[in-house]
Write a protein that holds these residues in place. Sequence first.
Motif, PDB file in Angstrom:
ATOM      1  N   THR A  10       0.829  -1.207   0.000  1.00 15.48           N
ATOM      2  CA  THR A  10       0.000   0.000   0.000  1.00 15.48           C
ATOM      3  C   THR A  10       0.864   1.258   0.000  1.00 15.48           C
ATOM      4  O   THR A  10       0.611   2.212  -0.743  1.00 15.48           O
ATOM      5  CB  THR A  10      -0.926  -0.006   1.229  1.00 15.48           C
ATOM      6  OG1 THR A  10      -1.732  -1.183   1.202  1.00 15.48           O
ATOM      7  CG2 THR A  10      -1.831   1.214   1.226  1.00 15.48           C
ATOM      8  N   ALA A  11       1.894   1.258   0.857  1.00 17.81           N
ATOM      9  CA  ALA A  11       2.787   2.413   0.902  1.00 17.81           C
ATOM     10  C   ALA A  11       3.513   2.604  -0.429  1.00 17.81           C
ATOM     11  O   ALA A  11       3.690   3.732  -0.907  1.00 17.81           O
ATOM     12  CB  ALA A  11       3.794   2.243   2.042  1.00 17.81           C
ATOM     13  N   GLN A  12       3.922   1.472  -1.051  1.00 16.07           N
ATOM     14  CA  GLN A  12       4.603   1.568  -2.338  1.00 16.07           C
ATOM     15  C   GLN A  12       3.683   2.137  -3.416  1.00 16.07           C
ATOM     16  O   GLN A  12       4.084   2.998  -4.212  1.00 16.07           O
ATOM     17  CB  GLN A  12       5.109   0.185  -2.748  1.00 16.07           C
ATOM     18  CG  GLN A  12       5.914   0.181  -4.036  1.00 16.07           C
ATOM     19  CD  GLN A  12       6.426  -1.194  -4.383  1.00 16.07           C
ATOM     20  OE1 GLN A  12       6.165  -2.148  -3.656  1.00 16.07           O
ATOM     21  NE2 GLN A  12       7.154  -1.310  -5.476  1.00 16.07           N
ATOM     22  N   LEU A  13       2.420   1.687  -3.443  1.00 16.12           N
ATOM     23  CA  LEU A  13       1.474   2.212  -4.425  1.00 16.12           C
ATOM     24  C   LEU A  13       1.174   3.683  -4.187  1.00 16.12           C
ATOM     25  O   LEU A  13       1.067   4.474  -5.143  1.00 16.12           O
ATOM     26  CB  LEU A  13       0.180   1.389  -4.373  1.00 16.12           C
ATOM     27  CG  LEU A  13       0.271  -0.043  -4.914  1.00 16.12           C
ATOM     28  CD1 LEU A  13      -1.040  -0.773  -4.686  1.00 16.12           C
ATOM     29  CD2 LEU A  13       0.633  -0.048  -6.391  1.00 16.12           C
ATOM     30  N   GLN A  14       1.029   4.059  -2.911  1.00 14.68           N
ATOM     31  CA  GLN A  14       0.782   5.466  -2.610  1.00 14.68           C
ATOM     32  C   GLN A  14       1.965   6.338  -3.036  1.00 14.68           C
ATOM     33  O   GLN A  14       1.783   7.425  -3.603  1.00 14.68           O
ATOM     34  CB  GLN A  14       0.511   5.630  -1.114  1.00 14.68           C
ATOM     35  CG  GLN A  14      -0.821   5.054  -0.660  1.00 14.68           C
ATOM     36  CD  GLN A  14      -1.027   5.155   0.827  1.00 14.68           C
ATOM     37  OE1 GLN A  14      -0.089   5.466   1.568  1.00 14.68           O
ATOM     38  NE2 GLN A  14      -2.252   4.910   1.289  1.00 14.68           N
ATOM     39  N   ALA A  15       3.175   5.858  -2.762  1.00 11.04           N
ATOM     40  CA  ALA A  15       4.353   6.629  -3.172  1.00 11.04           C
ATOM     41  C   ALA A  15       4.438   6.724  -4.692  1.00 11.04           C
ATOM     42  O   ALA A  15       4.766   7.789  -5.250  1.00 11.04           O
ATOM     43  CB  ALA A  15       5.618   5.967  -2.606  1.00 11.04           C
ATOM     44  N   ARG A  16       4.123   5.650  -5.398  1.00 15.28           N
ATOM     45  CA  ARG A  16       4.171   5.676  -6.859  1.00 15.28           C
ATOM     46  C   ARG A  16       3.124   6.628  -7.421  1.00 15.28           C
ATOM     47  O   ARG A  16       3.393   7.400  -8.359  1.00 15.28           O
ATOM     48  CB  ARG A  16       3.945   4.255  -7.393  1.00 15.28           C
ATOM     49  CG  ARG A  16       4.077   4.135  -8.896  1.00 15.28           C
ATOM     50  CD  ARG A  16       3.926   2.685  -9.333  1.00 15.28           C
ATOM     51  NE  ARG A  16       4.036   2.568 -10.778  1.00 15.28           N
ATOM     52  CZ  ARG A  16       5.176   2.471 -11.451  1.00 15.28           C
ATOM     53  NH1 ARG A  16       6.321   2.492 -10.782  1.00 15.28           N
ATOM     54  NH2 ARG A  16       5.197   2.360 -12.757  1.00 15.28           N
ATOM     55  N   ALA A  17       1.899   6.586  -6.861  1.00 16.52           N
ATOM     56  CA  ALA A  17       0.848   7.490  -7.331  1.00 16.52           C
ATOM     57  C   ALA A  17       1.231   8.941  -7.082  1.00 16.52           C
ATOM     58  O   ALA A  17       1.026   9.816  -7.936  1.00 16.52           O
ATOM     59  CB  ALA A  17      -0.469   7.162  -6.624  1.00 16.52           C
ATOM     60  N   GLY A  18       1.801   9.237  -5.896  1.00 17.60           N
ATOM     61  CA  GLY A  18       2.228  10.613  -5.623  1.00 17.60           C
ATOM     62  C   GLY A  18       3.324  11.067  -6.555  1.00 17.60           C
ATOM     63  O   GLY A  18       3.320  12.215  -7.027  1.00 17.60           O
ATOM     64  N   ALA A  19       4.285  10.152  -6.844  1.00 17.07           N
ATOM     65  CA  ALA A  19       5.371  10.528  -7.751  1.00 17.07           C
ATOM     66  C   ALA A  19       4.848  10.803  -9.158  1.00 17.07           C
ATOM     67  O   ALA A  19       5.270  11.754  -9.830  1.00 17.07           O
ATOM     68  CB  ALA A  19       6.414   9.415  -7.776  1.00 17.07           C
ATOM     69  N   ILE A  20       3.903   9.970  -9.624  1.00 16.54           N
ATOM     70  CA  ILE A  20       3.339  10.188 -10.966  1.00 16.54           C
ATOM     71  C   ILE A  20       2.590  11.514 -11.023  1.00 16.54           C
ATOM     72  O   ILE A  20       2.684  12.272 -12.013  1.00 16.54           O
ATOM     73  CB  ILE A  20       2.423   9.010 -11.343  1.00 16.54           C
ATOM     74  CG1 ILE A  20       3.262   7.746 -11.551  1.00 16.54           C
ATOM     75  CG2 ILE A  20       1.618   9.323 -12.594  1.00 16.54           C
ATOM     76  CD1 ILE A  20       2.438   6.489 -11.774  1.00 16.54           C
TER      77      ILE A  20
END
Length: 260
Positions: free
Chosen positions: A174-184
């Motif tokens: 979940t943290a990885q997906l949230q970080a990826r979405a924020g970076a995008i």
Amino acid sequence: MKRMGMIFRAKANKALDRAEDPRETLDYSYQKQLELLQKVRRGVADVATSRKRLELQLNQLQGQSSKLEDQGRKALALGREDLAREALSRRASLQQQVTDLETQHQTLQGEEEKLTLAAQRLQAKVDAFRTKKETIKATYTAAQAQTRIGEAFSGISEEMGDVGLAIQRAEDKTAQLQARAGAIDELLASGALDDQSGMAKDDIAAELDRISGGSDVELELQRMKAELAGGSSSTQAIEGGTGGTGTQDAQPSTNKFDKQ
């Protein structure tokens, strides 16, 4: 080969140690003690049966001995000394058998007493072992339950450990997906990452579109104002021309033909 044998024995001992349940071992030991006690009791019963058989034989031989004695006494009273001697001879032979049987009877009686005492002692030990067994089983069960409860609370048990690892993996993903979405989102906003769909725009493009849209609205508003202003001027001009003609018709004619 010695080393391999030692390793095999060590692993087998460890596997057996894991598979062993102390409660089952205690129950098995208690069952074996009961079987041994049953064998001792059967031995006591067999000895008692042999003793009883000897007693019956003794009673029978003693009865025959008494009968021969009576027969010898009667024969001697009748003057048959030969018959009395034969009866007494047979009685002496029976008396020897009675003596041997009495010896065996005493031996069996002693063995029976020993086995009976051994059975009583073994019975006491079995009863004590049963009490101790139940106590150990109850203590072991309570300790096992307490250990499981403690492991469940602390989360170190195998089941709770698997659950904790699953939760940790879910949180990491979940943290990885949230970080990826924020970076995008940041890359799209900064323009570093192009939106292939053409739907997302950066701040500058959005501002230009807003200004352009606002300019078009202003121009359209000015055009409408101009049209309205032009329409008003034409109307005033038409109205002004009509009024002058009427005034001109009302004035007296200065034409020379009218004068004439």
